[in-house]
Design an enzyme around this catalytic site. Structure first.
Site, short mmCIF file in Angstrom:
data_model
loop_
_atom_site.label_atom_id
_atom_site.label_comp_id
_atom_site.label_asym_id
_atom_site.label_seq_id
_atom_site.Cartn_x
_atom_site.Cartn_y
_atom_site.Cartn_z
N LYS A 38 -9.74 -26.83 -36.80
CA LYS A 38 -8.66 -27.76 -37.17
C LYS A 38 -8.30 -28.67 -36.00
O LYS A 38 -8.18 -29.90 -36.16
CB LYS A 38 -7.42 -26.97 -37.61
CG LYS A 38 -6.18 -27.82 -37.80
CD LYS A 38 -6.34 -28.82 -38.93
CE LYS A 38 -5.14 -29.77 -38.98
NZ LYS A 38 -5.23 -30.78 -40.03
N CYS B 284 -0.27 -35.86 -36.48
CA CYS B 284 -1.31 -34.89 -36.10
C CYS B 284 -2.29 -35.41 -35.05
O CYS B 284 -2.58 -34.72 -34.08
CB CYS B 284 -2.05 -34.37 -37.31
SG CYS B 284 -2.44 -35.55 -38.52
N1 SAJ Z 1 -6.28 -45.40 -36.46
C1 SAJ Z 1 -6.95 -46.35 -35.67
N2 SAJ Z 1 -8.27 -46.59 -35.91
C2 SAJ Z 1 -8.95 -45.92 -36.89
C3 SAJ Z 1 -8.26 -44.96 -37.67
C4 SAJ Z 1 -6.93 -44.72 -37.45
O1 SAJ Z 1 -6.36 -46.96 -34.78
O2 SAJ Z 1 -10.14 -46.20 -37.07
C5 SAJ Z 1 -4.87 -45.13 -36.20
C6 SAJ Z 1 -3.97 -45.37 -37.40
O3 SAJ Z 1 -3.49 -46.69 -37.41
C7 SAJ Z 1 -2.84 -44.37 -37.16
C8 SAJ Z 1 -3.53 -43.21 -36.44
O4 SAJ Z 1 -4.75 -43.74 -35.91
O5 SAJ Z 1 -1.85 -44.90 -36.33
C9 SAJ Z 1 -3.87 -42.02 -37.34
O6 SAJ Z 1 -4.50 -42.54 -38.46
P1 SAJ Z 1 -5.39 -41.57 -39.44
O7 SAJ Z 1 -6.16 -42.48 -40.34
O8 SAJ Z 1 -6.11 -40.58 -38.65
O9 SAJ Z 1 -4.31 -40.88 -40.39
P2 SAJ Z 1 -3.49 -39.53 -40.18
O10 SAJ Z 1 -2.73 -39.51 -38.93
O11 SAJ Z 1 -2.74 -39.31 -41.44
O12 SAJ Z 1 -4.63 -38.42 -40.02
C10 SAJ Z 1 -4.91 -37.56 -41.09
C11 SAJ Z 1 -5.61 -36.36 -40.52
N3 SAJ Z 1 -5.61 -35.35 -41.55
C12 SAJ Z 1 -5.16 -34.11 -41.22
O13 SAJ Z 1 -4.79 -33.80 -40.11
C13 SAJ Z 1 -5.15 -33.14 -42.33
C14 SAJ Z 1 -7.04 -36.67 -40.12
O14 SAJ Z 1 -7.72 -35.44 -39.91
C15 SAJ Z 1 -7.76 -37.43 -41.19
O15 SAJ Z 1 -9.06 -37.78 -40.71
C16 SAJ Z 1 -6.99 -38.70 -41.51
O16 SAJ Z 1 -5.71 -38.28 -42.02
C17 SAJ Z 1 -7.70 -39.52 -42.56
O17 SAJ Z 1 -8.97 -39.56 -42.48
O18 SAJ Z 1 -7.02 -40.16 -43.36
#
Ligand code: SAJ
Length: 444
Positions: free
Chosen positions: A222, A276
């Site tokens: 995780k 996270c």
């Molecule tokens: N971000 C970037 N560039 C990217 C992707 C994201 O700058 O290419 C930024 C986003 O703007 C945000 C942050 O990173 O500020 C996190 O974005 P995220 O897409 O990772 O979304 P989260 O935070 O909701 O992450 C969750 C996580 N899921 C769990 O912990 C169960 C992550 O493991 C998933 O990969 C992600 O969702 C997902 O793929 O949507």
């Protein structure tokens, strides 16, 4: 009750479940198990939240498709009940723990909520109880924190009198229900028999792989899966910074890099927020704590990503200077305050730290966000008289703005694009002086 007898009760849906912590992880899983036919007790410290839940009212903002309906049915069927009273746990066979596990300002796990719930639970568990931690925890936490506290408080023996496992959640805001049902899960058990019993439980609600393993593997998977994502984003951000210096365009570079087999460069941007990704890499790193393992990549990636909001301020400062202005007294509109597009979640939002720095430099900052209540309003009106706009979040609403109209309202038409919302050429055609993360202007 033996583990074998408990497994039978689980398979017959007769096992009485409890979920400690009815937040964005605990509440959906409690609802889904209730919907599957289990009797579920939800334990939550916040009295008002308990009241809302028992009235069938979903106590969370943002769009969570289907969750309000599932909650309402679970309450009206009597399958789900919420309480603040830990003593009610003594009637339960399986107890899930879904409390927050943040890191402190030194990036050390802050287990106050976890320890408190374990102490209160320990006093109530009986022989035959199965305890499953869903919260994200540092490698080693199950054996070094969870097991000792429960044995001490219950005076029972783990893996003999009661049973322990770690089944990390993989939910995401906006897709809570869908993810619980459709994403595979790692099922960590202190013993293989415990892992098998936990797998039998989640098989009632998860239509995806359930991968049995030991607890330390579950803890590592995780935290590593989120650290992996953080490092990937940091790489994209570092390439963006180099593109700016080299006069390149990171979006063209990324597209062409990803044509190379086995490459999947993620998106650079204004920073990394959420509940996270900024935290879980530190939980993974903590797993190496006492051993002399040189953990260098994870902190470096965190530093790159945490540096992006400041980089946005630097771009704004440079853009204003080119227009003969300084940050002090300049009016700046920040478009987007949540950490993620089309979400109202502002936890660890890059906009928060960037806005703070702009204000500390004396700028007058206006904020707009269609999803965050405090910052709703008419984005075009807010642009009136501004010297710069900083696009921080890729909300759908922003993708369809009339840029010419927006430009007409501004005192100085500077547009700083932190998430590649706009095409550089179209922005310039609309009259903006366009700057973007990862896009070199070729200026010194
Ligand atoms: N971000 C970037 N560039 C990217 C992707 C994201 O700058 O290419 C930024 C986003 O703007 C945000 C942050 O990173 O500020 C996190 O974005 P995220 O897409 O990772 O979304 P989260 O935070 O909701 O992450 C969750 C996580 N899921 C769990 O912990 C169960 C992550 O493991 C998933 O990969 C992600 O969702 C997902 O793929 O949507």
């Amino acid at each position: 009750m033996t583990l074998f007898e408990l497994k039978n009760k689980i398979e017959q849906k007769e096992a009485r479940l409890a979920v400690i912590g009815l937040g964005y992880v605990g509440l959906p899983v409690a609802c889904v198990f209730a919907e599957a036919g289990f009797n579920v007790l939800g334990i939550e410290l916040r009295y008002e939240r308990v009241e809302n839940i028992n009235s069938g009212i979903l106590p969370m903002d943002g769009e969570e498709p289907g969750l309000a309906e599932v909650l309402s049915r679970a309450i009206s069927s009597g399958k789900l009940k919420a309480s603040t009273d830990y003593q009610e746990l003594r009637n339960n066979d399986v107890i899930l723990i879904a409390v927050e596990t943040p890191v402190d300002s030194h990036n050390i796990p802050h287990y106050e909520a976890l320890r408190a719930s374990l102490c209160a639970l320990g006093a109530e568990i009986r022989p035959g109880t199965l305890v499953i931690v869903e919260s994200t925890i540092a490698p080693g936490t199950m054996s070094e924190v969870v097991l000792p506290i429960l044995e001490q408080e219950s005076r029972l023996k783990a893996n003999q009198d009661f049973f322990l496992g770690n089944c990390p959640e993989r939910v995401m805001p906006g897709k809570l229900l869908k993810n619980i049902r459709t994403i595979s899960r790692v099922v960590g058990g202190m013993t293989p028999e415990t892992a098998s019993t936990i797998k039998a439980l989640y098989a009632h609600i998860v239509k995806a792989d359930l991968d049995p393993t030991d607890c330390v593997t579950a803890e590592l998977v995780k935290t590593a899966e989120n650290a992996y994502r953080d490092v990937q984003i940091a790489f994209a951000n570092e390439v963006a910074l180099i593109c700016e210096a080299a006069g390149g365009n990171v979006w063209d570079v990324r597209e062409l890099v990803n044509k190379s087999p086995g490459r999947q460069m993620l998106m650079p941007g204004a920073g990394v927020g959420g509940h996270c990704i900024p935290k879980d890499p530190w939980l993974l790193a903590y797993g190496a704590k006492e051993k002399d393992v040189p953990v260098r990549l994870i902190p470096a990636a965190r530093a790159v990503n945490d540096g992006m909001p400041h980089h946005m301020v630097q771009i704004v400062e440079r853009a204003l200077m080119s227009a003969g202005r300084v940050l002090k007294e300049s009016r700046i509109l920040v478009m987007g305050y949540s950490y993620l597009e089309n979400s109202d979640d502002i936890r660890n939002s890059p906009s928060e730290s960037m806005t703070r720095e702009l204000r500390q430099s004396g700028a007058q900052v206006r904020i707009h966000d269609p999803f965050v209540k405090d910052f709703n309003g008419d984005v075009a009106e807010l642009a009136n008289g501004c010297h710069a706009i900083v696009a921080m979040v890729r909300h759908n609403e922003y993708l369809h703005l009339d840029l010419s109209e927006l430009r007409s309202r501004m005192h100085t038409p500077i547009l700083v694009d932190g998430r590649h919302l706009y095409d550089e050429k179209k922005a310039r055609q609309a009259g903006f002086i366009y700057y973007g993360v990862g896009i070199g202007t070729g200026e010194e």
